[in-house]
Design an enzyme around this catalytic site. Structure first.
Site, PDB file in Angstrom:
ATOM      1  N   HIS A   1      73.743 -31.887  20.327  1.00  0.00           N
ATOM      2  CA  HIS A   1      73.599 -32.648  19.082  1.00  0.00           C
ATOM      3  C   HIS A   1      72.153 -33.132  18.927  1.00  0.00           C
ATOM      4  CE1 HIS A   1      78.117 -33.777  19.327  1.00  0.00           C
ATOM      5  NE2 HIS A   1      77.966 -33.120  18.200  1.00  0.00           N
TER       6      HIS A   1
ATOM      7  N   CYS B   1      77.565 -41.436  22.067  1.00  0.00           N
ATOM      8  CA  CYS B   1      78.856 -40.776  21.782  1.00  0.00           C
ATOM      9  C   CYS B   1      80.048 -41.700  21.954  1.00  0.00           C
ATOM     10  CB  CYS B   1      79.080 -39.602  22.732  1.00  0.00           C
ATOM     11  SG  CYS B   1      77.615 -38.720  23.172  1.00  0.00           S
TER      12      CYS B   1
HETATM   13  C1  CIR Z   1      81.734 -32.139  22.884  1.00  0.00           C
HETATM   14  O1  CIR Z   1      81.267 -31.065  23.278  1.00  0.00           O
HETATM   15  O2  CIR Z   1      82.072 -32.294  21.721  1.00  0.00           O
HETATM   16  C2  CIR Z   1      81.899 -33.256  23.878  1.00  0.00           C
HETATM   17  N1  CIR Z   1      82.178 -32.727  25.172  1.00  0.00           N
HETATM   18  C3  CIR Z   1      80.664 -34.124  23.931  1.00  0.00           C
HETATM   19  C4  CIR Z   1      80.388 -34.854  22.645  1.00  0.00           C
HETATM   20  C5  CIR Z   1      79.172 -35.701  22.713  1.00  0.00           C
HETATM   21  N2  CIR Z   1      79.037 -36.456  21.515  1.00  0.00           N
HETATM   22  C6  CIR Z   1      77.888 -36.907  21.023  1.00  0.00           C
HETATM   23  O3  CIR Z   1      76.822 -36.563  21.516  1.00  0.00           O
HETATM   24  N3  CIR Z   1      77.930 -37.661  19.946  1.00  0.00           N
END
Ligand code: CIR
Length: 259
Positions: free
Chosen positions: A167, A254
Protein backbone atom coordinates in the site's frame (compact mmCIF):
# COMPACT_ATOMS: atom_id res chain seq x y z
CA UNK A 1 -7.77 20.86 16.39
CA UNK A 2 -6.15 19.48 13.23
CA UNK A 3 -8.36 16.60 12.06
CA UNK A 4 -5.55 14.95 10.11
CA UNK A 5 -3.75 13.87 13.28
CA UNK A 6 -5.84 14.92 16.29
CA UNK A 7 -8.52 12.36 16.95
CA UNK A 8 -11.23 11.65 19.51
CA UNK A 9 -12.04 8.15 18.32
CA UNK A 10 -10.46 5.01 16.96
CA UNK A 11 -11.99 1.71 15.89
CA UNK A 12 -9.94 -1.48 16.10
CA UNK A 13 -10.74 -5.16 15.75
CA UNK A 14 -9.11 -7.95 17.72
CA UNK A 15 -7.13 -10.45 15.63
CA UNK A 16 -8.98 -13.68 14.80
CA UNK A 17 -7.22 -17.04 15.25
CA UNK A 18 -7.52 -17.40 11.45
CA UNK A 19 -5.06 -14.50 11.08
CA UNK A 20 -2.34 -17.09 10.63
CA UNK A 21 -3.94 -17.60 7.16
CA UNK A 22 -3.85 -13.88 6.36
CA UNK A 23 -2.63 -12.56 3.01
CA UNK A 24 1.10 -11.93 2.60
CA UNK A 25 3.37 -11.13 -0.32
CA UNK A 26 6.18 -13.42 0.87
CA UNK A 27 5.87 -16.21 3.40
CA UNK A 28 8.32 -15.52 6.22
CA UNK A 29 6.71 -17.92 8.68
CA UNK A 30 3.44 -18.33 10.56
CA UNK A 31 2.64 -15.39 12.81
CA UNK A 32 2.32 -16.14 16.52
CA UNK A 33 -1.25 -15.40 17.64
CA UNK A 34 -0.43 -14.76 21.31
CA UNK A 35 2.27 -12.28 20.42
CA UNK A 36 -0.14 -10.58 18.01
CA UNK A 37 -2.78 -10.30 20.72
CA UNK A 38 -0.25 -8.79 23.13
CA UNK A 39 0.93 -6.28 20.53
CA UNK A 40 -2.68 -5.40 19.75
CA UNK A 41 -3.41 -4.80 23.44
CA UNK A 42 -0.36 -2.53 23.67
CA UNK A 43 -1.49 -0.65 20.56
CA UNK A 44 -5.01 -0.08 21.91
CA UNK A 45 -3.63 0.99 25.31
CA UNK A 46 -1.35 3.54 23.63
CA UNK A 47 -4.23 5.03 21.64
CA UNK A 48 -6.28 5.23 24.86
CA UNK A 49 -3.43 6.90 26.72
CA UNK A 50 -4.05 9.98 24.57
CA UNK A 51 -7.58 10.25 25.96
CA UNK A 52 -9.26 8.93 22.81
CA UNK A 53 -12.29 6.66 22.91
CA UNK A 54 -11.15 3.37 21.34
CA UNK A 55 -13.67 0.74 20.24
CA UNK A 56 -12.38 -2.84 20.07
CA UNK A 57 -14.61 -4.95 17.83
CA UNK A 58 -14.70 -8.75 18.16
CA UNK A 59 -12.64 -10.94 15.80
CA UNK A 60 -14.22 -12.21 12.57
CA UNK A 61 -12.88 -15.73 12.03
CA UNK A 62 -14.24 -15.81 8.43
CA UNK A 63 -11.91 -12.92 7.53
CA UNK A 64 -8.28 -13.71 8.39
CA UNK A 65 -7.17 -10.11 7.65
CA UNK A 66 -9.99 -8.47 9.62
CA UNK A 67 -7.59 -6.95 12.19
CA UNK A 68 -6.39 -4.55 9.45
CA UNK A 69 -9.48 -2.34 9.76
CA UNK A 70 -7.89 0.69 8.14
CA UNK A 71 -8.50 -0.80 4.72
CA UNK A 72 -12.29 -0.87 5.12
CA UNK A 73 -13.01 2.87 5.26
CA UNK A 74 -11.80 6.44 5.00
CA UNK A 75 -12.86 8.57 7.98
CA UNK A 76 -13.05 12.33 7.48
CA UNK A 77 -14.58 14.99 9.75
CA UNK A 78 -17.56 15.39 7.36
CA UNK A 79 -18.36 11.69 6.99
CA UNK A 80 -17.00 8.23 6.28
CA UNK A 81 -16.50 6.44 2.98
CA UNK A 82 -16.74 2.65 2.87
CA UNK A 83 -14.02 1.21 0.66
CA UNK A 84 -14.06 -1.61 -1.87
CA UNK A 85 -11.19 -4.05 -1.35
CA UNK A 86 -8.93 -5.14 -4.15
CA UNK A 87 -8.49 -8.53 -2.44
CA UNK A 88 -11.32 -11.04 -2.91
CA UNK A 89 -10.86 -12.59 0.56
CA UNK A 90 -11.28 -9.17 2.19
CA UNK A 91 -14.37 -7.93 0.33
CA UNK A 92 -16.81 -8.81 3.14
CA UNK A 93 -14.92 -6.86 5.83
CA UNK A 94 -16.45 -3.58 4.70
CA UNK A 95 -20.03 -4.63 5.48
CA UNK A 96 -18.87 -5.79 8.92
CA UNK A 97 -17.43 -2.34 9.65
CA UNK A 98 -20.38 -0.31 8.32
CA UNK A 99 -22.61 -0.46 11.46
CA UNK A 100 -19.81 0.86 13.69
CA UNK A 101 -19.26 3.80 11.36
CA UNK A 102 -22.99 4.51 11.20
CA UNK A 103 -22.94 4.74 15.02
CA UNK A 104 -20.49 7.62 14.74
CA UNK A 105 -21.41 9.33 11.47
CA UNK A 106 -24.64 10.63 9.92
CA UNK A 107 -23.09 10.69 6.47
CA UNK A 108 -21.65 7.33 5.38
CA UNK A 109 -20.93 7.01 1.66
CA UNK A 110 -19.76 3.97 -0.27
CA UNK A 111 -17.41 3.09 -3.11
CA UNK A 112 -19.67 1.00 -5.32
CA UNK A 113 -17.22 -0.07 -8.00
CA UNK A 114 -16.23 -1.35 -10.46
CA UNK A 115 -13.00 0.25 -9.17
CA UNK A 116 -11.25 -0.84 -5.99
CA UNK A 117 -9.63 1.22 -3.26
CA UNK A 118 -8.34 0.41 0.23
CA UNK A 119 -7.70 2.73 3.18
CA UNK A 120 -4.03 1.74 3.29
CA UNK A 121 -3.59 3.60 0.01
CA UNK A 122 -4.99 6.91 1.29
CA UNK A 123 -3.06 9.62 3.14
CA UNK A 124 -5.05 12.67 4.25
CA UNK A 125 -3.06 15.85 4.81
CA UNK A 126 -4.40 19.33 5.59
CA UNK A 127 -3.95 20.28 1.90
CA UNK A 128 -5.22 17.25 0.01
CA UNK A 129 -6.03 13.57 -0.12
CA UNK A 130 -3.22 11.51 -1.63
CA UNK A 131 -4.18 8.16 -3.16
CA UNK A 132 -1.59 5.54 -4.04
CA UNK A 133 -2.29 3.48 -7.14
CA UNK A 134 -1.24 -0.02 -6.15
CA UNK A 135 -2.16 -3.66 -6.64
CA UNK A 136 -5.24 -2.99 -4.47
CA UNK A 137 -6.27 0.52 -5.56
CA UNK A 138 -6.90 1.46 -9.16
CA UNK A 139 -7.70 4.65 -11.07
CA UNK A 140 -11.44 3.88 -11.16
CA UNK A 141 -11.49 3.46 -7.35
CA UNK A 142 -9.64 6.71 -6.89
CA UNK A 143 -11.93 8.55 -9.33
CA UNK A 144 -14.99 7.33 -7.46
CA UNK A 145 -13.50 8.51 -4.16
CA UNK A 146 -12.74 11.92 -5.70
CA UNK A 147 -16.40 12.23 -6.78
CA UNK A 148 -17.66 11.22 -3.33
CA UNK A 149 -15.57 13.79 -1.42
CA UNK A 150 -15.84 16.68 -3.89
CA UNK A 151 -18.74 18.39 -2.13
CA UNK A 152 -16.72 18.28 1.12
CA UNK A 153 -14.07 20.38 -0.62
CA UNK A 154 -11.26 17.82 -0.99
CA UNK A 155 -8.70 17.68 -3.75
CA UNK A 156 -7.47 14.17 -4.57
CA UNK A 157 -4.03 13.48 -6.07
CA UNK A 158 -2.76 10.18 -7.46
CA UNK A 159 0.63 8.78 -6.48
CA UNK A 160 2.17 5.71 -8.00
CA UNK A 161 3.21 3.13 -5.40
CA UNK A 162 6.62 1.51 -6.03
CA UNK A 163 6.51 -2.10 -7.29
CA UNK A 164 6.57 -4.66 -4.50
CA UNK A 165 5.06 -2.25 -1.93
CA UNK A 166 1.58 -3.37 -0.80
CA UNK A 167 0.00 0.00 0.00
CA UNK A 168 0.97 3.66 -0.34
CA UNK A 169 1.11 4.02 3.44
CA UNK A 170 3.32 0.95 3.76
CA UNK A 171 5.98 3.51 2.83
CA UNK A 172 4.82 6.80 4.38
CA UNK A 173 2.94 8.45 7.26
CA UNK A 174 1.78 11.91 8.23
CA UNK A 175 3.76 13.24 11.22
CA UNK A 176 2.05 16.64 11.54
CA UNK A 177 0.27 19.16 9.33
CA UNK A 178 3.26 19.60 7.05
CA UNK A 179 5.69 16.74 7.66
CA UNK A 180 5.74 13.25 6.19
CA UNK A 181 7.82 10.24 7.18
CA UNK A 182 8.72 8.45 3.96
CA UNK A 183 11.02 5.86 2.52
CA UNK A 184 13.49 7.36 0.05
CA UNK A 185 12.17 5.01 -2.69
CA UNK A 186 8.64 6.46 -2.42
CA UNK A 187 9.66 10.12 -2.10
CA UNK A 188 12.06 9.78 -5.08
CA UNK A 189 9.17 10.51 -7.48
CA UNK A 190 8.87 14.01 -6.00
CA UNK A 191 5.40 13.24 -4.65
CA UNK A 192 6.16 14.99 -1.33
CA UNK A 193 7.96 18.03 -2.73
CA UNK A 194 5.34 20.32 -1.15
CA UNK A 195 5.97 18.86 2.32
CA UNK A 196 8.80 18.56 4.81
CA UNK A 197 10.05 14.98 4.67
CA UNK A 198 11.83 12.87 7.27
CA UNK A 199 13.30 9.80 5.63
CA UNK A 200 13.44 6.32 7.10
CA UNK A 201 17.03 5.24 7.74
CA UNK A 202 18.84 2.84 5.39
CA UNK A 203 17.49 -0.68 5.74
CA UNK A 204 14.61 0.55 7.93
CA UNK A 205 11.95 1.00 5.24
CA UNK A 206 9.50 -0.99 7.39
CA UNK A 207 9.51 1.88 9.90
CA UNK A 208 7.64 4.12 7.45
CA UNK A 209 4.19 2.82 8.38
CA UNK A 210 3.69 4.82 11.57
CA UNK A 211 0.79 6.95 12.77
CA UNK A 212 0.56 10.36 14.34
CA UNK A 213 -2.23 9.98 16.89
CA UNK A 214 -2.71 13.05 19.07
CA UNK A 215 0.56 13.69 20.94
CA UNK A 216 2.23 10.42 19.89
CA UNK A 217 4.02 9.13 16.85
CA UNK A 218 3.37 5.40 17.14
CA UNK A 219 5.89 3.29 15.22
CA UNK A 220 7.04 -0.30 14.96
CA UNK A 221 9.79 -1.21 17.42
CA UNK A 222 13.18 -2.30 16.14
CA UNK A 223 14.12 0.62 13.89
CA UNK A 224 16.50 2.60 16.12
CA UNK A 225 17.95 4.90 13.49
CA UNK A 226 14.57 6.07 12.22
CA UNK A 227 13.27 6.35 15.80
CA UNK A 228 16.25 8.59 16.62
CA UNK A 229 15.42 10.87 13.69
CA UNK A 230 11.89 11.24 15.04
CA UNK A 231 13.02 11.83 18.64
CA UNK A 232 15.58 14.37 17.42
CA UNK A 233 12.85 16.19 15.45
CA UNK A 234 10.93 16.56 18.73
CA UNK A 235 8.19 13.96 18.32
CA UNK A 236 6.90 11.98 21.29
CA UNK A 237 7.54 8.48 19.98
CA UNK A 238 5.94 5.23 21.16
CA UNK A 239 7.24 1.92 19.83
CA UNK A 240 5.06 -1.18 19.53
CA UNK A 241 6.12 -4.74 18.63
CA UNK A 242 5.16 -5.32 14.98
CA UNK A 243 7.13 -8.47 14.17
CA UNK A 244 4.07 -10.69 13.75
CA UNK A 245 1.90 -8.19 11.82
CA UNK A 246 4.88 -7.49 9.55
CA UNK A 247 4.72 -11.15 8.43
CA UNK A 248 1.32 -10.21 6.91
CA UNK A 249 2.53 -6.89 5.47
CA UNK A 250 0.70 -5.02 8.25
CA UNK A 251 1.83 -2.09 10.39
CA UNK A 252 0.72 0.66 12.72
CA UNK A 253 -1.75 2.42 10.45
CA UNK A 254 -3.56 -0.77 9.37
CA UNK A 255 -4.73 -1.57 12.89
CA UNK A 256 -7.15 1.33 13.37
CA UNK A 257 -9.61 3.75 11.86
CA UNK A 258 -9.01 7.20 13.39
CA UNK A 259 -11.36 10.18 13.44
C1 CIR B 1 -3.42 -7.63 3.30
O1 CIR B 1 -2.63 -8.11 2.48
O2 CIR B 1 -4.46 -7.10 2.94
C2 CIR B 1 -3.10 -7.75 4.76
N1 CIR B 1 -2.36 -8.94 5.01
C3 CIR B 1 -2.31 -6.55 5.23
C4 CIR B 1 -3.07 -5.26 5.16
C5 CIR B 1 -2.28 -4.09 5.62
N2 CIR B 1 -3.10 -2.93 5.64
C6 CIR B 1 -2.65 -1.68 5.52
O3 CIR B 1 -1.48 -1.46 5.22
N3 CIR B 1 -3.52 -0.70 5.64
Amino acid sequence: MNPTYQFRHAITRKPAASITKGLRAIDTGTPDLERMQAAHDAYVATLRETGADVVTLPPLPAYPDCVFVEDTALCLPQGAILMRSGAVSRAGEVAEMAPSLRNHYNDVRQIKGPGTIEGGDILVTPKEILVGLSERTNQAGMDELARLVRDWGYKVRAISVPAGVLHFKTDCSLLDGETILSTPRLAASGCFDDYKVIYTADGEEAAANAIRFNQFVIMAAGFPNTAKRLYDAGYEVREIDNTEYAKLDGGMSCLSLRF
